[in-house]
Motif scaffolding. Sequence first.
Motif, PDB file in Angstrom:
ATOM      1  N   ASN A   1    -110.809  32.563 -25.572  1.00  0.00           N
ATOM      2  CA  ASN A   1    -110.044  31.524 -24.877  1.00  0.00           C
ATOM      3  C   ASN A   1    -110.969  30.465 -24.295  1.00  0.00           C
ATOM      4  N   GLU A   2    -112.058  30.934 -23.730  1.00  0.00           N
ATOM      5  CA  GLU A   2    -113.015  29.974 -23.188  1.00  0.00           C
ATOM      6  C   GLU A   2    -113.495  29.038 -24.290  1.00  0.00           C
ATOM      7  N   ALA A   3    -113.856  29.610 -25.423  1.00  0.00           N
ATOM      8  CA  ALA A   3    -114.411  28.803 -26.525  1.00  0.00           C
ATOM      9  C   ALA A   3    -113.423  27.716 -26.952  1.00  0.00           C
ATOM     10  N   THR A   4    -112.169  28.090 -27.164  1.00  0.00           N
ATOM     11  CA  THR A   4    -111.187  27.083 -27.593  1.00  0.00           C
ATOM     12  C   THR A   4    -110.962  26.058 -26.495  1.00  0.00           C
ATOM     13  N   GLY A   5    -110.946  26.517 -25.261  1.00  0.00           N
ATOM     14  CA  GLY A   5    -110.730  25.591 -24.143  1.00  0.00           C
ATOM     15  C   GLY A   5    -111.813  24.520 -24.102  1.00  0.00           C
ATOM     16  N   PHE A   6    -113.059  24.961 -24.238  1.00  0.00           N
ATOM     17  CA  PHE A   6    -114.175  24.001 -24.216  1.00  0.00           C
ATOM     18  C   PHE A   6    -114.063  23.010 -25.371  1.00  0.00           C
ATOM     19  N   ALA A   7    -113.811  23.550 -26.557  1.00  0.00           N
ATOM     20  CA  ALA A   7    -113.784  22.670 -27.733  1.00  0.00           C
ATOM     21  C   ALA A   7    -112.682  21.630 -27.602  1.00  0.00           C
ATOM     22  N   ARG A   8    -111.523  22.071 -27.128  1.00  0.00           N
ATOM     23  CA  ARG A   8    -110.404  21.140 -27.031  1.00  0.00           C
ATOM     24  C   ARG A   8    -110.748  20.003 -26.057  1.00  0.00           C
ATOM     25  N   SER A   9    -111.283  20.401 -24.918  1.00  0.00           N
ATOM     26  CA  SER A   9    -111.634  19.396 -23.914  1.00  0.00           C
ATOM     27  C   SER A   9    -112.686  18.423 -24.448  1.00  0.00           C
ATOM     28  N   MET A  10    -113.673  18.961 -25.133  1.00  0.00           N
ATOM     29  CA  MET A  10    -114.768  18.106 -25.620  1.00  0.00           C
ATOM     30  C   MET A  10    -114.270  17.091 -26.648  1.00  0.00           C
ATOM     31  N   HIS A  11    -113.488  17.560 -27.596  1.00  0.00           N
ATOM     32  CA  HIS A  11    -113.031  16.637 -28.635  1.00  0.00           C
ATOM     33  C   HIS A  11    -111.972  15.675 -28.107  1.00  0.00           C
ATOM     34  N   ASP A  12    -111.315  16.085 -27.051  1.00  0.00           N
ATOM     35  CA  ASP A  12    -110.303  15.238 -26.448  1.00  0.00           C
ATOM     36  C   ASP A  12    -110.929  14.024 -25.765  1.00  0.00           C
ATOM     37  N   THR A  13    -112.007  14.239 -25.044  1.00  0.00           N
ATOM     38  CA  THR A  13    -112.578  13.169 -24.227  1.00  0.00           C
ATOM     39  C   THR A  13    -113.914  12.649 -24.733  1.00  0.00           C
ATOM     40  N   GLY A  14    -114.639  13.460 -25.497  1.00  0.00           N
ATOM     41  CA  GLY A  14    -115.998  13.075 -25.849  1.00  0.00           C
ATOM     42  C   GLY A  14    -116.982  13.414 -24.741  1.00  0.00           C
ATOM     43  N   LEU A  15    -116.495  14.070 -23.696  1.00  0.00           N
ATOM     44  CA  LEU A  15    -117.369  14.468 -22.589  1.00  0.00           C
ATOM     45  C   LEU A  15    -117.589  15.973 -22.659  1.00  0.00           C
ATOM     46  N   VAL A  16    -118.805  16.400 -22.296  1.00  0.00           N
ATOM     47  CA  VAL A  16    -119.106  17.824 -22.344  1.00  0.00           C
ATOM     48  C   VAL A  16    -119.444  18.309 -20.946  1.00  0.00           C
ATOM     49  N   SER A  17    -118.827  19.424 -20.582  1.00  0.00           N
ATOM     50  CA  SER A  17    -119.075  19.990 -19.259  1.00  0.00           C
ATOM     51  C   SER A  17    -120.346  20.839 -19.282  1.00  0.00           C
ATOM     52  N   PRO A  18    -121.091  20.861 -18.186  1.00  0.00           N
ATOM     53  CA  PRO A  18    -122.271  21.743 -18.115  1.00  0.00           C
ATOM     54  C   PRO A  18    -121.898  23.210 -18.351  1.00  0.00           C
ATOM     55  N   TYR A  19    -120.676  23.595 -17.966  1.00  0.00           N
ATOM     56  CA  TYR A  19    -120.251  24.981 -18.203  1.00  0.00           C
ATOM     57  C   TYR A  19    -120.223  25.292 -19.694  1.00  0.00           C
ATOM     58  N   HIS A  20    -119.910  24.272 -20.469  1.00  0.00           N
ATOM     59  CA  HIS A  20    -119.844  24.439 -21.921  1.00  0.00           C
ATOM     60  C   HIS A  20    -121.228  24.835 -22.455  1.00  0.00           C
ATOM     61  N   ALA A  21    -122.253  24.154 -21.937  1.00  0.00           N
ATOM     62  CA  ALA A  21    -123.606  24.484 -22.369  1.00  0.00           C
ATOM     63  C   ALA A  21    -123.966  25.900 -21.962  1.00  0.00           C
ATOM     64  N   ALA A  22    -123.598  26.263 -20.728  1.00  0.00           N
ATOM     65  CA  ALA A  22    -123.896  27.618 -20.262  1.00  0.00           C
ATOM     66  C   ALA A  22    -123.197  28.636 -21.166  1.00  0.00           C
ATOM     67  N   PHE A  23    -121.960  28.323 -21.534  1.00  0.00           N
ATOM     68  CA  PHE A  23    -121.186  29.227 -22.386  1.00  0.00           C
ATOM     69  C   PHE A  23    -121.850  29.387 -23.760  1.00  0.00           C
ATOM     70  N   VAL A  24    -122.234  28.288 -24.364  1.00  0.00           N
ATOM     71  CA  VAL A  24    -122.814  28.328 -25.706  1.00  0.00           C
ATOM     72  C   VAL A  24    -124.133  29.098 -25.695  1.00  0.00           C
ATOM     73  N   ARG A  25    -124.930  28.882 -24.680  1.00  0.00           N
ATOM     74  CA  ARG A  25    -126.194  29.623 -24.609  1.00  0.00           C
ATOM     75  C   ARG A  25    -125.915  31.120 -24.454  1.00  0.00           C
ATOM     76  N   PHE A  26    -124.860  31.426 -23.709  1.00  0.00           N
ATOM     77  CA  PHE A  26    -124.517  32.834 -23.497  1.00  0.00           C
ATOM     78  C   PHE A  26    -124.078  33.508 -24.808  1.00  0.00           C
ATOM     79  N   ILE A  27    -123.184  32.856 -25.560  1.00  0.00           N
ATOM     80  CA  ILE A  27    -122.680  33.521 -26.772  1.00  0.00           C
ATOM     81  C   ILE A  27    -123.720  33.552 -27.873  1.00  0.00           C
TER      82      ILE A  27
END
Lengths: 674, 410
Positions: free
Chosen positions: A263-289
């Motif tokens: 759920n986190e993964a889809t949430g991040f992707a949707r937000s990113m493609h929606d706005t073109g902005l990336v949250s720092p949490y997204h980076a933390a998440f990607v490094r984690f997975i």
Amino acid sequence: MNDRQPGSAVPAVNMDALAERLDHSIESLEQSRPFARAGKLPRVFDIARRILQQPGGCEIVEARAQRLEQAGVFVGTDWADPAILLPSLTTFSLQSQSADTVVVEAISELRLLAVARGTYFHPSVSAEQAHHYLTQVLAINLGLLFGMTGEAEREQGKLALIGQAVVQYVAQQIGYEHVIESLIEEIWRILQQRPIQVADVRRMITQIAMCRADPNADLGGAGGGADRLISSLYGPTRACSEDPGVVVYEQRLASMDAQALQNEATGFARSMHDTGLVSPYHAAFVRFILEDRDTLLSEALGLSSTGRDCLLCYRELVHALITDGIFPETAQGLYGLALMLERGILYQPPVAPALWRQVRLPLCAEARERLQLAYGYQPQPGAWLLQGVLNMLGQPLGVGQGNNPTCQSARALSMWAYNDPDYLLQMVAWAARDNEIMMHFEGQPVSSLSSLGGVASEVTLDLDPVSLIVVPHLDRIYAEMGRLCAGREGDPHRWVNPEFHGWSAGRGFAINVDVATGKLDDLPGFVRHFYASYHPYYNGNQPLIHPQPAGIAVTDSAARFIGWHAITILRVALDPENAMRVYFFNPNNDSGQNWGDGVRVSTAGHGERFGESSLPFEQFTSRLYIFHFDPLERGEPADVSEEELARVLDGVHRTWGADRLPSDGLQAEPSPQG
Amino acid sequence: MSEQKYDPSKGYVALLGWSLNAVEAADKFDRRYVVVAPDWAEAYCKEHDIPYVPWNFERLNDRSFEIAQTLKDMGVNVAIPLFEETVEWAGAINSVLMDKPRLFGQAMLLRDKALMKRRAQLGGIRVGIFEEAHDKDDVIRFLKRVNQTLLKLDGDPNDPIHLKAFDKAGCLGHRVIRTPDEVDTIPDEEFPVLMESHLDGWEFAVEAWIHNGKIRFLNISEYVTLGYSVFVPATPDLEKYRPQITAEIEKLIKTFDIDFGFVHPEYFVTSDGTMYFGEVAYRPPGFKVFELLERAYGFNAYQGLILAFDPKTTDEEIEAFFPEEVVGAKGYAGCFGVYPRLRVVSRLEVPEETENHEYFESHELTPPLEATVTKRTAFGTHWGLVYFFGDDPYRMRDLLKHQEDLDFYV
């Protein structure tokens, strides 16, 4: 020495007396001879300033706005023509340290308020226009509106009261909801262009978030529409929706089950493609997975089948790019990475190895220093540069020139990222590792190190990481190539553009301005030739193959000539309404510009891809002054209909060409303006 | 753009020197005018269609006759000096225009402070002790002699003496010397100078418009502190001397043989009511007194100047122009010259108590160009004026005095 009684503060200001003094000073301005008017202005401004600094002062000045304007307080300044005023400049004037600048701006705002409210019928601006302008002014000056003062206001001293009072008074009169709404609209408009540099947008969103969080700021229920923007930065998914901080979020990740992570993964992707902005949490998440659940990576980047395919083929490279380039600070690189994978450019043989070189690239001291100056010490400079490379390859049309006169260099970077990515990576490697770029001009080597100096005396730091490192070199080379053309007759772009941008830029060159006189030169022939080369109806329906450099005569919203500007023509095609449009790249930071005389550059809604600007073919041609073509493919001048040709020519003559008519041209083709 | 409609039956005047306020006043008045100014004013005059003749006033030379002849050929009736430096030019030109050679001699007399005092003394006007100094030794000798005359003993604090340039306006080059040590601070290039004994009195200035040898309007300007502040009309304390002052001005007119125009003398009145003559100028005063007069009375002092100079002005016309002195004023207008009090300043900040005072009108102060303030040696140039207007002369006086204790530059 001090005759004030203890306890009795500064004597109370008698507003009636001040208003009377203002009337007196306006009267003497009204009665003055035009040649002596300048001498009466300081008194008007000074009294107006004192009134504006008092509570209730704005009302007094608004009531006299019409008299003030008619007495001539704006004569000889841009404020005299309110239709051309730019809301974005008000920030500088309201926060100026010069009292007169602040006061003139304040009087102008209050005058437009009187116009918007219908109490002042203005000859050149309508109530609706005034209202629209004021909402933009408020949106841009949110800080003043909500009393969030910074360094600029501290430097201003008592003057800061005026800016705040005026903005707050205007907001009270026209309603707070307009402000936030139009600010949000503005942010979306910029984001639709998907710029690489999003620092300004982040700042604006942060400001809205702070206003909403501040119990003293009364938003009047407005700002609900900002939720998506704020959450895209500060809490795009359920597990971080309350902005807990990266450390807490990482702890939560450790205890999540597979479904929650999904759920986190889809949430991040949707937000990113929606706005073109990336949250720092997204980076933390990607490094984690990345450690042992990288199957979620495709989901977290929101990839389509093309992107996923590419990711699977180049898994190790992508891992390396993330490990070395994506940190909470450089999270924005994830968006570049996702789009780069979608573009499929990794399948071009040299690109993947070039990116491996980029991952391990040692940086020279100069490059490290520039990156650290611009972005700080965390993470290390190489990571910032890697983020920049990912963004440029993913968003080639998101390049901006910042506050520099280096449109040619920005255009070249964008063109290479779009068309020739491995060449771009080569340039980055040379500049970042060797602090030298070598190009050739007609066989003669041109080094960025031995060049005398660039077009820009100093390249500022408000740039993306790649531009920050490469532009200073490109700018010097570009200027040096120009110097090598000294003494040749005609415009140096004829030789410089193909040598600078690469073989794909056409060697054929057309210009409609005579360099020696600055007058128009065979405009009809130029237009017909452009139609024959670029317009699908006249060139045998041949789509443009390589992006081509072109030159634009930029005009302002009052259609006055501002300067020559470099752009790239990307494609010419029918828009959804079946009108032929030119889609182009403008290295300016915000391409949604009003060029006057009905020409408004569109950035969305007319079939534009992210980062593209577009204009109907005729309107575009009316601002064009240079284009390139393949001399071997040059066909006959297009048989453009007389009406269409006349519309284009009129567009030139009414705007930037108004004072460039050749002297004999008047007899050959009398302009309809007479 | 000049929109002037002049009356061809009246005189045609030339304004010597560039003053925008004077030009505007002339343009709104019914006399035809022309501006005679250095060539830097040409572009402005052309742009705004202001009648203009270029002339460089820096030195009198053998081409001086040329300007007089040019103006005569144009039909100009009289030249009006606007600045100290153009006073002798006006004299020279008017002697040609009016065919009265003595006007030039008169102007030279009015331009030299030492000659002026001698002439005044010869006319029976009371002046202080004065002498010309050519070097520092002269100054020391004069300082000693003045204090001996005052029966001072060695060790008693000296009475100061005043040093002034011969031919400069107002406070330019004005120094106060108390001890021989201070003499060393005078740069050699300032010599020769005029030295005067200090008069312990109340200094004030007069502006008098003269036409056909008669005073048509007499204003008394009260100095609160010399070089800092002035206001008009004066307090009743000073206005009570008006009959004596009028008599003094009549003596001055006779002594200097002034038939028309405008004089701006300075006097001291001592505690026993004796008037001492300081100096006189034949041009508008500094410190924007004309502007203060307009604020207080409502008449334009420059237009009054044109009337007083124009030989075609009639008695009825000039009598109708000027209001009645003192009672005709709507209030009291004053101004204060600001000097920074701190050695290092960063910005202009008008004190809140000044800015919010009900008498405060406006100011002409500009932000500081340099952070370090040059030390004042003489009565230097102020950094700009602050204007006040109100209905009580004593409040005005105290308010102006109080400004001296405030910082406008911080």
